[in-house]
Design an enzyme around this catalytic site. Structure first.
Site, mmCIF file in Angstrom:
data_model
loop_
_atom_site.group_PDB
_atom_site.id
_atom_site.type_symbol
_atom_site.label_atom_id
_atom_site.label_comp_id
_atom_site.label_asym_id
_atom_site.label_seq_id
_atom_site.Cartn_x
_atom_site.Cartn_y
_atom_site.Cartn_z
ATOM 1 N N LYS A 1 25.275 27.424 12.781
ATOM 2 C CA LYS A 1 24.516 26.214 12.528
ATOM 3 C C LYS A 1 23.140 26.296 13.174
ATOM 4 O O LYS A 1 22.996 26.781 14.300
ATOM 5 C CB LYS A 1 25.256 24.984 13.074
ATOM 6 C CG LYS A 1 26.666 24.826 12.535
ATOM 7 C CD LYS A 1 26.683 24.570 11.043
ATOM 8 C CE LYS A 1 28.081 24.282 10.543
ATOM 9 N NZ LYS A 1 28.110 23.995 9.091
ATOM 10 N N HIS B 1 32.871 26.204 -0.305
ATOM 11 C CA HIS B 1 32.719 25.658 1.043
ATOM 12 C C HIS B 1 34.069 25.438 1.724
ATOM 13 O O HIS B 1 35.068 25.153 1.080
ATOM 14 C CB HIS B 1 31.975 24.321 0.960
ATOM 15 C CG HIS B 1 31.980 23.548 2.232
ATOM 16 N ND1 HIS B 1 32.741 22.418 2.415
ATOM 17 C CD2 HIS B 1 31.322 23.734 3.405
ATOM 18 C CE1 HIS B 1 32.542 21.931 3.618
ATOM 19 N NE2 HIS B 1 31.692 22.708 4.246
#
Length: 382
Positions: free
Chosen positions: A178, A315
């Site tokens: 991230k 995902h």
């Protein structure tokens, strides 16, 4: 065989993790169990991550529609549960458009129905899905590992290094972390730490759609000297013009689609998002996109425009996505590296060999072989 009951509950996914957009301290998901008149035969479905549980929608609309179906209406000529027939029953009286939370409610039930069909056949879910849709399928799939969330101290790269070092030793070769939730200098230090382990071209960066196009451009200029596998959701998921501007300016591959939940949305992304079939990744979340019937329509939509199925990487480190990648010959499956999380790990601890994993032959999705995930169903199966 007929469905006799459906149980659901909301499961806590609470953790100290966060990304650039949300924290997981109050995150939830839905778990469902489809019961049949064969007491030994059930189907298990689990939600994806990031959209919370769907309890009210399940109880008020979608579960009653399945239970109200006429005897035999949800079965195929061989007496197996037919997920497509069940999907049509669930979507009866639903207006088109507005693809939001209901897409996840339908999706978690759809997963349970595929699990049930596979268990009826005594076959793994990937083989069951492949046979249903007429694809060849194969149990070995490419995987990438997701870690690198923000912890209490974003500037401390120690936990990030430890996670990726362990995953590399376990056989993972591509990773995602991230960014976008800390100052640029802090994130650049995290990227460099991750690249030390992953190596050039093997690290993806996920911004979770928090940037405006101008901000995305500034960051991508700063990242220009790094060899990145892809940049994920560099702008808001529905900002197709902004996405097209980024794709037109920067050569780095883009990953997107996880926050789009229908074939309608997918068609608009293909038309207006400026994506490039030679490098970009399509990451629709199967569980949040009404399940497999709609996801297959999404794949077909892009295929009709010249896209290869190999550009799909669904995902979420989710066993549904893992089996679908195997069944439909998609490009990659995401694996959440922390096996203590309900959506983490691999069934039966399947080994990763040079970035690939071979799925076991357990019937259904193999949820029993994922201890943290199977524990979510304890109350429902009692």
């Amino acid at each position: 065989m007929n469905i006799t009951g459906i149980r659901e509950k909301t499961v806590s996914l609470a953790s100290g993790l966060r990304n650039a957009g949300i924290a997981y301290d109050a995150m939830t998901a839905s778990a469902v169990v489809v019961e049949t008149d064969d007491s030994d035969l059930v189907g298990l479905g689990f939600d994806s991550v990031g959209r919370y549980g769907h309890g009210a929608l399940l109880r008020e609309r979608f579960i009653p529609r399945l239970l109200d179906a006429a005897p035999g209406a949800l079965l195929d000529p061989d007496g197996l549960i037919d997920p497509a027939a069940a999907w049509r029953a669930m979507m009866a009286n639903e207006k088109p458009g507005g693809h939001g939370e209901r897409a996840g409610a339908v999706g978690v039930l759809d997963m349970a129905l595929w699990d049930l069909r596979a268990r009826q056949r005594g076959a793994p879910a990937w083989r069951t899905i492949a046979d249903y849709f007429g694809t060849s399928g194969a149990p070995a799939v490419a995987v990438y590992g997701t870690g690198g969330h923000y912890g209490a101290d974003a500037a401390d790269t120690g936990p990030l290094r430890a996670t990726l070092t362990d995953a590399h030793a376990r056989g993972f070769r591509t990773f995602k972390i991230k960014i976008g939730g800390a100052p640029l200098a802090t994130d650049l230090a995290r990227i460099e730490a991750a690249l030390d382990i992953a190596g050039p071209g093997a690290l993806a960066l996920d911004t979770n759609g928090v940037w405006e196009p101008a901000t995305a451009a500034e960051w991508l200029v700063a990242l220009a000297d790094y060899d990145i596998a892809w940049i994920e959701e560099p702008v808001s998921p529905l900002d197709y013009a902004g996405l097209a501007a980024i794709a037109g300016r920067f050569p780095v591959p883009i990953g997107t689609g996880e926050n789009l939940f229908s074939c309608d949305d997918a068609r608009n992304l293909e038309r207006h998002g400026g994506l490039r079939p030679d490098r970009d990744w399509l990451q629709f979340d199967i569980s949040l996109s009404y399940g497999l019937p709609e996801f297959v329509r999404i794949v077909d939509c892009f295929a009709s425009k010249g896209w290869s199925a190999r550009r799909f990487a669904p995902h979420a480190g989710h066993v549904l996505a893992l089996h679908t990648v195997a069944a439909l010959g998609l490009g990659m499956a995401e694996v959440t590296l922390d096996a203590a999380l309900p959506i983490g790990g691999l069934p039966g601890g399947a080994p990763v060999e040079d970035g690939r994993v071979t799925l076991p032959d357990a019937p259904g999705f193999g949820i029993e072989e994922l201890p943290a995930l199977h524990a979510c169903f304890a109350d429902l199966l009692a």
